[in-house]
Design an enzyme around this catalytic site. Structure first.
Site, short mmCIF file in Angstrom:
data_model
loop_
_atom_site.label_atom_id
_atom_site.label_comp_id
_atom_site.label_asym_id
_atom_site.label_seq_id
_atom_site.Cartn_x
_atom_site.Cartn_y
_atom_site.Cartn_z
N LEU A 28 0.53 -1.24 0.17
CA LEU A 28 -0.23 0.00 -0.14
C LEU A 28 0.96 1.43 0.30
CD1 LEU A 28 -2.90 -0.51 2.95
CD2 LEU A 28 -2.92 -1.07 0.28
N ASP A 29 0.47 2.14 -0.59
CA ASP A 29 1.04 4.06 -1.03
C ASP A 29 1.01 4.32 0.97
OD1 ASP A 29 0.92 4.00 -3.36
OD2 ASP A 29 -0.75 4.45 -3.94
N ARG A 30 2.29 5.27 1.03
CA ARG A 30 2.11 5.70 2.60
C ARG A 30 0.74 5.89 2.95
NH1 ARG A 30 5.82 7.85 6.33
NH2 ARG A 30 5.37 9.55 6.80
N THR B 120 -1.93 5.27 2.28
CA THR B 120 -3.52 4.86 1.95
C THR B 120 -3.45 3.29 3.73
OG1 THR B 120 -3.12 4.27 -0.60
CG2 THR B 120 -4.44 2.46 0.47
N ARG C 61 -5.71 5.62 -8.04
CA ARG C 61 -5.33 7.14 -8.41
C ARG C 61 -5.89 7.94 -9.72
NH1 ARG C 61 -0.37 7.59 -4.59
NH2 ARG C 61 -0.71 10.10 -4.51
#
Length: 302
Positions: free
Chosen positions: A135-137, A139, A239
């Protein structure tokens, strides 16, 4: 005490070469090389054997994998982990927003991977953190980690076969008009950025399904609460796809969203489904929407 990760099998084919059985048991060539040269061990009925050894029905086979070393850049750290599920081979966490999955130059410490390495060390595991679903930072939500390189190999095969399914919920700008729609649009890196992605003809195939859960207005600004199912796992896929649709995620400044209401992209992994890499049993995990996203929708009712 030998703490090396060990698999045990019973031979089922008379005269089959050891290496052929290992291939059927989905042990990779890379793993076999590591076993041979980095401190692993192959035994048949308790006796060390090489891969050319012929097996007999009923033989008890043990595959001991070598101790694993941490990836370069990973540091053992200790901290809190919101553990949803854990057994001998996988770990499922609920990741908070503002915590990196793996360390980076900008955020070298306190990543999930660093803290997981500390967790493994406390368990006496000679292993490192293998991220299965990153996961992105910014998210939040469900994140799966394999405890061993071989398990990471198996989950990688499962992902390529579409056997790991993730669903997300997001809040996006504007009222999404279609209740249900697929977005099938290739994604690649933007020429002018090393971080940003975009829909482009020469990109990698990417498929996201979008379902509207609720349309609402916050301070007279239209927004939509959506559920998203990933069929592929491209960087920034949700996104990029939602921005491409004309509905960037609220808080996602990189792709056209506004941080007026929330200080990150409003994105949370709410569901994860997979087959257990060893038993084949179906596993299903869920996570409640994060507090900041819940508050954003509650504010629309005030």
């Amino acid at each position: 005490m030998d703490t090396r990760f060990t698999l045990r099998f019973i031979a089922e084919k008379e005269g089959q070469l050891f290496r052929e059985a290992l291939h059927e048991w989905r042990i990779s060539k890379r793993a076999l090389t590591a076993i041979k040269f980095e401190g692993g061990l192959l035994t048949v009925n308790g006796v060390e054997r090489n891969v050319r050894h012929p097996l007999h029905i009923g033989d008890c086979v043990e595959v001991k994998f070598p101790p694993e070393e941490k990836s370069e850049g990973l540091t053992v750290e200790y901290g809190d982990l919101d553990i949803v599920y854990e057994d001998e081979v996988i770990l499922v966490l609920n990741k908070p927003a503002y915590q990196s999955t793996i360390p980076s130059r900008e955020h070298p410490t306190k990543s999930i991977a660093n803290v997981v390495c500390g967790h493994f060390q406390q368990q006496g595991l000679m292993s490192t953190a293998h991220i299965v679903t990153r996961l992105d930072r910014d998210t939040s939500g469900l994140l799966c980690i394999a405890k061993h390189a071989h398990i990471h190999h198996l989950t990688g095969l499962a992902q390529r076969n579409g056997e790991i399914s993730r669903q997300y919920e997001a809040i996006v700008h504007g009222h999404v008009t279609q209740d249900v729609q697929p977005i099938i649009a290739p994604i690649g890196r933007k020429d002018t950025s090393i971080i940003e992605r975009e829909v482009r003809e020469d990109g990698q195939f990417a498929h996201t399904d979008v379902t509207v859960l609720q349309r609402f207005d916050l301070q007279n600004e239209p927004m939509t609460h959506v559920r998203l199912k990933l069929h592929t796992g491209r960087t920034h896929q949700i996104r990029v796809h939602m921005a491409y649709l004309g509905h960037p995620l609220v808080g996602d400044e990189l792709y056209g969203g506004s941080r007026k209401y929330i200080n990150r992209q409003a994105l949370h992994c709410v569901a994860l489904r997979m087959l257990h890499p060893m038993t084949g049993k179906s596993l299903q995990f869920t996570s409640s929407l994060s507090e900041d996203m819940q508050r954003l929708m509650n504010d629309s009712l005030a």
